[in-house]
Scaffold this active site. Structure first.
Site, PDB file in Angstrom:
ATOM      1  N   GLU A  14       0.838  -1.203   0.000  1.00  0.00           N
ATOM      2  CA  GLU A  14       0.000   0.000   0.000  1.00  0.00           C
ATOM      3  C   GLU A  14       0.873   1.252   0.000  1.00  0.00           C
ATOM      4  O   GLU A  14       1.861   1.341   0.720  1.00  0.00           O
ATOM      5  CB  GLU A  14      -0.883  -0.003   1.249  1.00  0.00           C
ATOM      6  CG  GLU A  14      -1.792   1.206   1.382  1.00  0.00           C
ATOM      7  CD  GLU A  14      -2.604   1.205   2.666  1.00  0.00           C
ATOM      8  OE1 GLU A  14      -3.625   1.896   2.712  1.00  0.00           O
ATOM      9  OE2 GLU A  14      -2.209   0.506   3.635  1.00  0.00           O
ATOM     10  N   LYS A  40      -9.690   2.735  -2.461  1.00  0.00           N
ATOM     11  CA  LYS A  40      -9.927   2.110  -1.165  1.00  0.00           C
ATOM     12  C   LYS A  40     -11.262   2.554  -0.577  1.00  0.00           C
ATOM     13  O   LYS A  40     -11.524   3.751  -0.418  1.00  0.00           O
ATOM     14  CB  LYS A  40      -8.787   2.475  -0.210  1.00  0.00           C
ATOM     15  CG  LYS A  40      -8.849   1.820   1.158  1.00  0.00           C
ATOM     16  CD  LYS A  40      -7.635   2.264   1.971  1.00  0.00           C
ATOM     17  CE  LYS A  40      -7.598   1.624   3.352  1.00  0.00           C
ATOM     18  NZ  LYS A  40      -6.423   2.120   4.127  1.00  0.00           N
ATOM     19  N   CYS A  81      -5.674  -2.877   2.461  1.00  0.00           N
ATOM     20  CA  CYS A  81      -5.432  -2.829   3.902  1.00  0.00           C
ATOM     21  C   CYS A  81      -6.704  -2.980   4.756  1.00  0.00           C
ATOM     22  O   CYS A  81      -7.201  -4.081   4.935  1.00  0.00           O
ATOM     23  CB  CYS A  81      -4.671  -1.549   4.237  1.00  0.00           C
ATOM     24  SG  CYS A  81      -3.757  -1.633   5.808  1.00  0.00           S
TER      25      CYS A  81
END
Length: 255
Positions: A39, A105, A139
């Site tokens: 990430e 995300k 994540c």
């Protein structure tokens, strides 16, 4: 499909240094089909995007396209991006021919303040490559199983992360759970080292659809480059014999 996962200690907010480091690692490995980076691999996990964000189509995406073409492999990883006055934690998947898809995300990390500066994505993204359907996740998305629930529409999940050491047991457990419950391969790529806020000990792993590790860097905090094979025939055969996806509860997701 051969998959290469690169677990690295990132140089804080120095995209050129990080790109150079990853380029050396990428061209040091043998033939592979897909390379996955952590990430925000150009900068480290930065919650102040004004200091780090690139425009969409900026130098890191241009580098990813050049590198994918030269390596003859797809390249995947997330970047802090500014577009139309908003900031996104954008996960790029770049094929060797330069064709690119991206996922923003969805679940921003409130505990770390990510939600204060970034805009969350509003759609799931599945990249198609070499006959594989690959779900892109970043994540904190790992903690939200409904978002990644397999509707028999993908074969593999990629999780790129900056997942801190104090919560690494959750990382290990949830990656395995996502593989088993979704009957799919799971690649989780974390970083190592330190940034101004956290320490990272790795845990990069490729799991099969039974949750068994095919490659595992461990949590010792050392850089590592791993490669392993994901077998589509084995996956398809298992799904036909064990039809858990067909038996799953139907649902709709309101965004």
């Amino acid at each position: 499909m051969n998959i290469t996962l690169i677990q690295a200690d990132l140089v804080w907010n120095d995209p050129a240094a990080n790109r150079n480091r990853f380029e050396r690692e990428i061209f040091a490995v043998g033939e592979t089909d897909l390379v996955v980076l952590p990430e925000m691999f150009p900068t480290g996990f930065c919650t102040r995007p004004r200091e780090a964000a690139e425009p969409d189509g900026g130098p890191t995406l241009a580098w990813m396209r050049r590198t994918a073409r030269k390596k003859g492999a797809a390249l995947a990883g997330s970047v802090a991006v500014e577009q139309d006055g908003r900031y996104f934690n954008r996960f790029y998947f770049v094929r060797p021919d330069g064709a690119t898809v991206h996922y923003d995300k969805r679940h921003l990390f409130t505990y770390g303040g990510e939600h204060k500066e970034y805009t969350g994505g509003d759609r799931r993204v599945i990249a198609e490559y070499k006959g594989w359907r690959i779900l892109l996740q970043v994540c904190y998305d790992l903690r939200f199983p409904v978002w990644s629930r397999n509707r028999d529409d993908y074969d593999m999940i990629l999780y790129v992360a900056s997942w801190p050491t104090p919560r690494v047991e959750a990382w290990n457990a949830l990656l395995k759970a996502r593989a088993i419950e979704n009957v799919c391969y799971v690649a989780g790529v974390n970083r190592v080292g330190d940034d101004p806020n956290c320490n990272y000990c790795g845990g990069t792993v490729l799991l099969d659809f039974l949750g068994k590790p095919l490659a595992d860097a461990g949590t010792g905090g050392q850089p590592a480059t791993l490669s392993a094979e994901a077998d589509k025939i084995s996956l398809t055969t298992f799904r036909e014999k064990f039809p858990a996806l067909q038996d799953a509860d139907p649902f709709t997701l309101n965004i």
